[in-house]
Write an enzyme that holds these catalytic residues in place. Sequence first.
Site, PDB file in Angstrom:
ATOM      1  N   ASP A  33       0.825  -1.200   0.000  1.00 19.70           N
ATOM      2  CA  ASP A  33       0.000   0.000   0.000  1.00 19.70           C
ATOM      3  C   ASP A  33       0.865   1.259   0.000  1.00 19.70           C
ATOM      4  O   ASP A  33       0.348   2.376  -0.129  1.00 19.70           O
ATOM      5  CB  ASP A  33      -0.992  -0.003   1.166  1.00 19.70           C
ATOM      6  CG  ASP A  33      -0.331  -0.101   2.529  1.00 19.70           C
ATOM      7  OD1 ASP A  33       0.900  -0.185   2.606  1.00 19.70           O
ATOM      8  OD2 ASP A  33      -1.080  -0.112   3.539  1.00 19.70           O
ATOM      9  N   SER A  34       2.173   1.091   0.071  1.00 18.52           N
ATOM     10  CA  SER A  34       3.105   2.201  -0.145  1.00 18.52           C
ATOM     11  C   SER A  34       2.925   2.816  -1.529  1.00 18.52           C
ATOM     12  O   SER A  34       3.404   3.923  -1.785  1.00 18.52           O
ATOM     13  CB  SER A  34       4.547   1.729   0.033  1.00 18.52           C
ATOM     14  OG  SER A  34       4.789   0.541  -0.714  1.00 18.52           O
ATOM     15  N   ASP A  83      -1.009  -6.153  -0.235  1.00 18.87           N
ATOM     16  CA  ASP A  83      -1.413  -5.530   1.019  1.00 18.87           C
ATOM     17  C   ASP A  83      -2.923  -5.323   1.055  1.00 18.87           C
ATOM     18  O   ASP A  83      -3.519  -4.878   0.066  1.00 18.87           O
ATOM     19  CB  ASP A  83      -0.758  -4.155   1.165  1.00 18.87           C
ATOM     20  CG  ASP A  83       0.525  -4.186   1.970  1.00 18.87           C
ATOM     21  OD1 ASP A  83       0.768  -5.187   2.669  1.00 18.87           O
ATOM     22  OD2 ASP A  83       1.285  -3.203   1.906  1.00 18.87           O
ATOM     23  N   LYS A 139      -1.317  -9.551   2.676  1.00 20.65           N
ATOM     24  CA  LYS A 139      -0.602  -9.132   3.882  1.00 20.65           C
ATOM     25  C   LYS A 139      -1.478  -8.169   4.660  1.00 20.65           C
ATOM     26  O   LYS A 139      -2.149  -7.320   4.071  1.00 20.65           O
ATOM     27  CB  LYS A 139       0.725  -8.445   3.543  1.00 20.65           C
ATOM     28  CG  LYS A 139       1.513  -8.003   4.794  1.00 20.65           C
ATOM     29  CD  LYS A 139       2.908  -7.523   4.454  1.00 20.65           C
ATOM     30  CE  LYS A 139       2.911  -6.128   3.880  1.00 20.65           C
ATOM     31  NZ  LYS A 139       2.492  -5.091   4.873  1.00 20.65           N
ATOM     32  N   GLU A 165      -1.628  -5.868   8.599  1.00 23.55           N
ATOM     33  CA  GLU A 165      -0.868  -5.364   9.727  1.00 23.55           C
ATOM     34  C   GLU A 165      -1.562  -5.677  11.046  1.00 23.55           C
ATOM     35  O   GLU A 165      -2.788  -5.724  11.124  1.00 23.55           O
ATOM     36  CB  GLU A 165      -0.693  -3.842   9.603  1.00 23.55           C
ATOM     37  CG  GLU A 165       0.096  -3.411   8.374  1.00 23.55           C
ATOM     38  CD  GLU A 165       0.252  -1.914   8.261  1.00 23.55           C
ATOM     39  OE1 GLU A 165       0.834  -1.463   7.260  1.00 23.55           O
ATOM     40  OE2 GLU A 165      -0.206  -1.174   9.168  1.00 23.55           O
ATOM     41  N   GLU A 220       8.990  -4.605  10.966  1.00 27.88           N
ATOM     42  CA  GLU A 220       9.389  -3.271  10.487  1.00 27.88           C
ATOM     43  C   GLU A 220       9.853  -2.391  11.640  1.00 27.88           C
ATOM     44  O   GLU A 220       9.167  -2.241  12.646  1.00 27.88           O
ATOM     45  CB  GLU A 220       8.243  -2.585   9.752  1.00 27.88           C
ATOM     46  CG  GLU A 220       8.633  -1.204   9.226  1.00 27.88           C
ATOM     47  CD  GLU A 220       7.665  -0.623   8.213  1.00 27.88           C
ATOM     48  OE1 GLU A 220       7.903   0.515   7.756  1.00 27.88           O
ATOM     49  OE2 GLU A 220       6.684  -1.288   7.866  1.00 27.88           O
TER      50      GLU A 220
END
Length: 274
Positions: A49-50, A88, A118, A120, A186
């Site tokens: 999502d960056s 993501d 993925k 978080e 991270e």
Amino acid sequence: MSATAPTRPVLPPDITARKGGVPLVVLTAYTTPMARLVDAHCDIALVGDSVGMVLHGMPSTLGVTLEMMILHGRAVVRGLSKAMAVIDMPFGSYEEGPAQAYRNAAQLMMETGAPAVKLEGGQHMAETIAFLTARGVPVMAHVGLTPQSVNTLGGYKVVGRDDEAARVMADAKACAAAGAFSIVLEKVPVGLAGRITAELPIPTIGIGAGVDCDGQVLVIDDMLGMFTAFRPKFVKRYAELGAAADQAIATYAEEVRRRAFPGPEHGFADQVKS
């Protein structure tokens, strides 16, 4: 003479089986041309999502939508023949609960062809991870600094020092126990990342977490010097393509203004010689 067997793409069980072996190589990718370059050298192409910050000029990842991830996910999968695509799940697409997470993860996988997602979060996401994996959705977990929680964390800071270390360790263990096939660490202190890696049965993939992880990931535009808005400490620049592109564009503009481009060799004659 026997035919050459087709290359089999990497799948989640292959990644898990790499625990403790040759380090996993992971880079982000958002487009088909970049995916083709990543595919030749990496085990995983992460559609992060960056993309919101790198390609869309957003101030954080929070504005990224499911539709954006599907668009870029499709583009990346088209460019891969060997590496595994992991997509993501964007902010707001899974936090409500396991059922919401399953609907959106299934949509991501069906519409892109990616074999894994993925998400978080640590202990509070264990139930969701277990729900997804039990229903055929492989999950890569992500603990430590979780960029989608930047507003509650108070910035992009190191997570896991002092009193936080036990919580980050518990987060990682909860994700592994819930069925994640790998986990991103991270901005976790190097010593803690090493201990987590030693205690988990699944591969750890570090970003700003030291060399002891089972693999490494970087944002490709960071390591190529194409994204220059800021430079995290953990990024090593392997090229300066942004500076090279700036120089090339400046030269093009200068040549156009003085009519040096296009030259005769770039044009077409009025008629073809017989």
